[in-house]
Design a protein around this motif. Structure first.
Motif, short mmCIF file in Angstrom:
data_model
loop_
_atom_site.label_atom_id
_atom_site.label_comp_id
_atom_site.label_asym_id
_atom_site.label_seq_id
_atom_site.Cartn_x
_atom_site.Cartn_y
_atom_site.Cartn_z
N ARG A 154 0.83 -1.20 0.00
CA ARG A 154 0.00 0.00 0.00
C ARG A 154 0.87 1.25 0.00
N ILE A 155 0.55 2.19 -0.90
CA ILE A 155 1.26 3.46 -0.95
C ILE A 155 0.25 4.61 -0.81
N ALA A 156 0.76 5.77 -0.39
CA ALA A 156 -0.06 6.97 -0.26
C ALA A 156 0.44 8.02 -1.24
N VAL A 157 -0.48 8.66 -1.94
CA VAL A 157 -0.16 9.72 -2.89
C VAL A 157 -0.84 10.99 -2.42
N HIS A 158 -0.06 12.06 -2.27
CA HIS A 158 -0.58 13.32 -1.74
C HIS A 158 -0.70 14.31 -2.89
N GLN A 159 -1.93 14.60 -3.30
CA GLN A 159 -2.17 15.64 -4.30
C GLN A 159 -2.34 16.96 -3.57
N MET A 160 -1.48 17.93 -3.89
CA MET A 160 -1.40 19.17 -3.13
C MET A 160 -1.75 20.38 -4.00
N CYS A 161 -2.08 21.47 -3.32
CA CYS A 161 -2.16 22.79 -3.95
C CYS A 161 -1.23 23.68 -3.14
N SER A 162 0.06 23.49 -3.33
CA SER A 162 1.06 24.18 -2.51
C SER A 162 0.98 25.69 -2.72
N ASP A 163 1.22 26.43 -1.63
CA ASP A 163 1.21 27.89 -1.71
C ASP A 163 2.64 28.42 -1.61
N THR A 164 2.78 29.71 -1.35
CA THR A 164 4.10 30.35 -1.37
C THR A 164 4.82 30.29 -0.03
N THR A 165 4.18 29.71 0.98
CA THR A 165 4.75 29.68 2.32
C THR A 165 5.15 28.26 2.70
N THR A 166 6.44 28.03 2.84
CA THR A 166 6.95 26.68 3.08
C THR A 166 6.33 26.04 4.31
N MET A 209 -6.65 10.74 -9.19
CA MET A 209 -7.17 11.55 -8.10
C MET A 209 -7.94 12.78 -8.57
N ASN A 210 -8.16 12.89 -9.88
CA ASN A 210 -8.92 14.01 -10.42
C ASN A 210 -8.32 15.35 -9.97
N GLU A 211 -9.12 16.28 -9.43
CA GLU A 211 -8.59 17.63 -9.20
C GLU A 211 -8.60 18.06 -7.74
N THR A 212 -9.06 17.23 -6.83
CA THR A 212 -9.20 17.63 -5.43
C THR A 212 -7.89 17.47 -4.67
N GLU A 213 -7.57 18.45 -3.83
CA GLU A 213 -6.41 18.31 -2.95
C GLU A 213 -6.75 17.27 -1.89
N SER A 214 -6.02 16.15 -1.89
CA SER A 214 -6.39 15.04 -1.00
C SER A 214 -5.26 14.01 -0.97
N ILE A 215 -5.49 12.95 -0.20
CA ILE A 215 -4.56 11.82 -0.13
C ILE A 215 -5.26 10.61 -0.75
N GLY A 216 -4.57 9.95 -1.67
CA GLY A 216 -5.11 8.75 -2.30
C GLY A 216 -4.22 7.55 -1.98
N TYR A 217 -4.79 6.36 -2.13
CA TYR A 217 -4.07 5.13 -1.82
C TYR A 217 -4.17 4.16 -2.98
N ALA A 218 -3.12 3.37 -3.14
CA ALA A 218 -3.13 2.32 -4.14
C ALA A 218 -2.37 1.12 -3.58
N ASN A 219 -2.79 -0.06 -3.98
CA ASN A 219 -2.12 -1.30 -3.58
C ASN A 219 -1.38 -1.86 -4.79
N LEU A 220 -0.07 -2.00 -4.66
CA LEU A 220 0.76 -2.48 -5.75
C LEU A 220 1.05 -3.96 -5.58
#
Length: 275
Positions: free
Chosen positions: A2-14, A236-247
């Motif tokens: 199982r892996i986790a994929v983080h789709q982000m909308c990062s901003d300018t502040t670290t 993961m389409n367009e939403t900022e979220s965490i997705g999972y997949a089993n390899l």
């Protein structure tokens, strides 16, 4: 696995982005994931280079990276940070650097983006990465819980020679963190990533930036996990979220035995005969 994929909308502040990543790593650990993947420029996405310069430091001075390594160790989780801007003090330019951290919190691999995005798009967008960034010197692969993983970043995706080198090295996984623009993503993202999986007969994990960012840019999203046959396991389409997949790593051997492309490969070193 199982892996986790983080789709982000990062901003300018670290610090804002690091907080999101830490929360996602803890969540992924609780969900049973063995490895976490973030997108390109996860630490900071800012096209205002004068403003961004105030936050870009050398790798050794980056406190956010140290914090993520500590969290990875506490969670016993391998972490692929996607990429981050790193100051090269000798040249005064930056590197767009992928870093892989192991479950003990130690850095196991670094890869600097080789192909720099210097383009003028039909939308009027113009990008000149080479004016601020140094290109990486070569491919990097790392042994991790998923097997041998080849590293790349975003625009690298358009250069099949890089992935051919990884295929020849027998990689099991290709990591492609990205921040694709909307028009290029709509046209090419799915096709290119599926092609790379099929060519290398390897899993592809592509964590992406998505949405309208604080600096005004829009990114395509659609973080993908693709199997060695080219089947999409996660979109993961367009939403900022965490997705999972089993390899299922038996899938690699199945595909390679069905079509022995690596065995049939011929190195093309001669010039093209033009008639």
């Amino acid at each position: 696995m199982r892996i986790a994929v983080h789709q982000m909308c990062s901003d300018t502040t670290t610090t804002h982005n690091i907080v999101k990543m830490v929360a996602a790593i803890y969540q992924a650990s609780e969900a049973g994931a063995k490895m976490y993947f973030a997108p390109e420029m996860s630490f900071m996405l800012d096209k205002d280079r004068n403003r961004a310069a105030k936050s870009i430091v050398s790798e050794s001075e980056n406190e956010g990276l140290k914090y993520l390594a500590d969290v990875a160790g506490k969670c016993g989780m391998w972490v692929h940070i996607g990429s981050m801007p790193i100051l090269d003090q000798a040249s005064g330019k930056y590197a767009n650097r992928s870093i892989v951290i192991d479950a003990n919190g130690h850095i196991r691999a670094r890869y600097d983006k080789m192909h720099l995005f210097d383009v003028d798009l039909s939308t009027g967008e113009s990008w000149r990465e080479s004016s601020a960034y140094l290109a990486g010197s070569g491919p990097v692969a790392v042994q991790c819980p998923l097997g041998l993983m080849g590293l790349s970043i975003c625009y690298d995706l358009r250069f099949p020679d890089l992935y051919s080198a990884y295929a020849k090295s027998g990689v099991d996984v290709l990591a492609v963190p990205a921040a694709f623009t909307v028009p290029t993503g709509q046209a090419h993202w799915h096709a290119l990533l599926r092609a790379r999986a099929i060519e290398a007969q390897a899993f592809v994990i592509a964590a992406a930036q998505s949405g309208t960012h604080e600096d005004g840019r829009r990114t395509f999203g659609h973080s993908l996990v693709i199997d060695p046959w080219g089947e999409v396991l996660l979109d993961m389409n367009e939403t900022e979220s965490i997705g999972y997949a089993n390899l299922d790593f038996k899938r690699i051997a199945e595909v390679r035995s069905q079509i022995p492309a690596q065995h049939n490969r011929r190195d093309i070193t001669m010039p093209v005969e033009i008639c």
